[in-house]
Design an enzyme around this catalytic site. Sequence first.
Site, mmCIF file in Angstrom:
data_model
loop_
_atom_site.group_PDB
_atom_site.id
_atom_site.type_symbol
_atom_site.label_atom_id
_atom_site.label_comp_id
_atom_site.label_asym_id
_atom_site.label_seq_id
_atom_site.Cartn_x
_atom_site.Cartn_y
_atom_site.Cartn_z
ATOM 1 N N CYS A 1 -63.647 -6.462 13.264
ATOM 2 C CA CYS A 1 -62.459 -6.713 14.089
ATOM 3 C C CYS A 1 -61.317 -5.764 13.735
ATOM 4 O O CYS A 1 -60.984 -4.878 14.518
ATOM 5 C CB CYS A 1 -61.993 -8.156 13.921
HETATM 6 N N1 LIG Z 1 -67.318 -12.971 14.567
HETATM 7 C C1 LIG Z 1 -66.008 -13.037 14.463
HETATM 8 O O1 LIG Z 1 -65.460 -13.394 13.425
HETATM 9 C C2 LIG Z 1 -65.105 -12.660 15.623
HETATM 10 C C3 LIG Z 1 -63.737 -13.002 15.553
HETATM 11 C C4 LIG Z 1 -62.902 -12.665 16.627
HETATM 12 C C5 LIG Z 1 -63.423 -11.961 17.704
HETATM 13 N N2 LIG Z 1 -64.766 -11.617 17.731
HETATM 14 C C6 LIG Z 1 -65.235 -10.878 18.888
HETATM 15 O O2 LIG Z 1 -66.287 -11.600 19.522
HETATM 16 C C7 LIG Z 1 -67.260 -10.694 20.063
HETATM 17 C C8 LIG Z 1 -68.643 -11.040 19.526
HETATM 18 O O3 LIG Z 1 -68.635 -10.898 18.101
HETATM 19 P P1 LIG Z 1 -69.771 -11.534 17.191
HETATM 20 O O4 LIG Z 1 -69.346 -11.364 15.780
HETATM 21 O O5 LIG Z 1 -70.124 -12.906 17.640
HETATM 22 O O6 LIG Z 1 -70.961 -10.517 17.543
HETATM 23 P P2 LIG Z 1 -72.518 -10.669 17.198
HETATM 24 O O7 LIG Z 1 -73.066 -9.303 17.273
HETATM 25 O O8 LIG Z 1 -72.688 -11.466 15.936
HETATM 26 O O9 LIG Z 1 -73.109 -11.587 18.366
HETATM 27 C C9 LIG Z 1 -73.135 -11.171 19.683
HETATM 28 C C10 LIG Z 1 -74.254 -11.914 20.430
HETATM 29 O O10 LIG Z 1 -74.302 -11.393 21.758
HETATM 30 C C11 LIG Z 1 -75.658 -11.375 22.169
HETATM 31 N N3 LIG Z 1 -75.782 -10.448 23.292
HETATM 32 C C12 LIG Z 1 -75.684 -9.100 23.303
HETATM 33 N N4 LIG Z 1 -75.841 -8.610 24.547
HETATM 34 C C13 LIG Z 1 -76.028 -9.680 25.362
HETATM 35 C C14 LIG Z 1 -76.231 -9.829 26.763
HETATM 36 N N5 LIG Z 1 -76.245 -8.782 27.566
HETATM 37 N N6 LIG Z 1 -76.381 -11.069 27.247
HETATM 38 C C15 LIG Z 1 -76.342 -12.148 26.448
HETATM 39 N N7 LIG Z 1 -76.132 -12.073 25.110
HETATM 40 C C16 LIG Z 1 -75.990 -10.856 24.578
HETATM 41 C C17 LIG Z 1 -76.391 -10.943 20.927
HETATM 42 O O11 LIG Z 1 -77.753 -11.309 21.001
HETATM 43 C C18 LIG Z 1 -75.637 -11.730 19.835
HETATM 44 O O12 LIG Z 1 -76.216 -13.002 19.657
HETATM 45 C C19 LIG Z 1 -66.782 -9.287 19.686
HETATM 46 O O13 LIG Z 1 -66.028 -8.766 20.754
HETATM 47 C C20 LIG Z 1 -65.861 -9.541 18.498
HETATM 48 O O14 LIG Z 1 -64.879 -8.532 18.372
HETATM 49 C C21 LIG Z 1 -65.606 -11.992 16.733
#
Ligand SMILES: NC(=O)c1ccc[n+]([C@@H]2O[C@H](COP(=O)([O-])OP(=O)(O)OC[C@H]3O[C@@H](n4cnc5c(N)ncnc54)[C@H](O)[C@@H]3O)[C@@H](O)[C@H]2O)c1
Length: 379
Positions: A225
């Site tokens: 992030c």
């Molecule tokens: N994890 C955190 O702490 C956090 C905090 C704030 C914001 N975010 C934001 O949230 C978003 C996701 O982060 P994350 O850590 O959960 O990522 P991640 O990579 O852990 O998980 C993303 C998920 O999306 C799925 N995915 C990918 N392409 C897809 C598609 N076309 N259709 C359906 N599913 C699909 C993947 O299989 C995976 O399960 C990012 O933009 C990140 O910046 C995350």
Amino acid sequence: MVDGLNAGHSHVKDISDAQLGAIRQAGRFEATTDGSRLREADAISICVPTPLSKFKDPDVSYIVAATETIKKVLRPGQAIVLESTTYPGTTREIMLPALESTGLKVGKDFFLAFSPERVDPGNPVYQTKNTPKVVGGITPDCLEVVCALYQPAIDRLVPVSTTEAAELVKLLENTFRSVNIGLVNEMAIVCDKLGVDVWEVIDAAATKPFGFMKFSPGPGLGGHCIPIDPHYLAWKMRGLNYKTRFIDLAGELNTEMPAFWVRKVSDALNEGGKPVRGSNVLVLGVAYKKDIEDLRESPALDIIRLLEQGGAKVTYHDPYVPKFEEDGHRFASVPLNAETLAGADCVIVVTDHTNLDYGLIQRHSRVIVDTRNALGRRA
Ligand SMILES: NC(=O)c1ccc[n+]([C@@H]2O[C@H](COP(=O)([O-])OP(=O)(O)OC[C@H]3O[C@@H](n4cnc5c(N)ncnc54)[C@H](O)[C@@H]3O)[C@@H](O)[C@H]2O)c1
């Protein structure tokens, strides 16, 4: 992972198997990779990755792919919420035209909003329910529908007037952290040159009850992030012929910190008449922050790479990361005991996990470089 979730096994540390099992048994949770089943849902939340390309340009291909999947099943009455961090304009410019190409109309047939994900993994106080949630809709009806969706689950909702405002809120929050961490990291370099204890200065400044907010220096920024999100905004503004100077400067300062700490290791070894080449260096903690297992963008990886480039023999200990692979090199966590500590020419504390035995580290290490003041804070 889908089978595991459906069997009640949570791969997310902040969600216990018991919590997952309870909603599974109540028939309120099911995982699937079958996109056609999205037709059954009244509300669809998109939380796909939003990484940067090699050239620090936003990679919104996952948002595009997810939107295409939804487009195929979109039906009247559905609410779609983008939660992935992204640049202002993504929801309106990328998602809206794709979804409206189905012939359905936003604000009337379907509802589209942006609501940034604010989860702080490992935070024992703030979880989803008690973290206020910002929501911006494409139309006032979109906002109302999506607020009604979240309302039963979230203590406080913060509606804003547009999806762009909601997208920018998340970027401001993370840019704020990046810039302030960059500032204290520069203060750490300044104090080092002046022979002053930076943590003493920061702790004393933090006694001011107004107008100061405490940030701590460290090994550099990690996670997917704070090191990444500000560049989404920088990219967007480049397109509008504006250079976001704070973002760029903070990025530079924070990226330089691993090299600063490796110099501190080299200086510490030099004091004892040892070169980096051939020395054993034990890295304590490789996760990007304490009490989690996430290695993404961790500055520990840069520190290890730089130490190895200098010829050091690097081992690590991390109770949350038993093993990892980087640049084709496999690492496995060594036990934290008197023998491994005393066997290292230098121990560098990179991640200040709460359950590390700092007394043991203090007693048995020959030379310690502490990027987090983890030992000082526990003294
Ligand atoms: N994890 C955190 O702490 C956090 C905090 C704030 C914001 N975010 C934001 O949230 C978003 C996701 O982060 P994350 O850590 O959960 O990522 P991640 O990579 O852990 O998980 C993303 C998920 O999306 C799925 N995915 C990918 N392409 C897809 C598609 N076309 N259709 C359906 N599913 C699909 C993947 O299989 C995976 O399960 C990012 O933009 C990140 O910046 C995350």
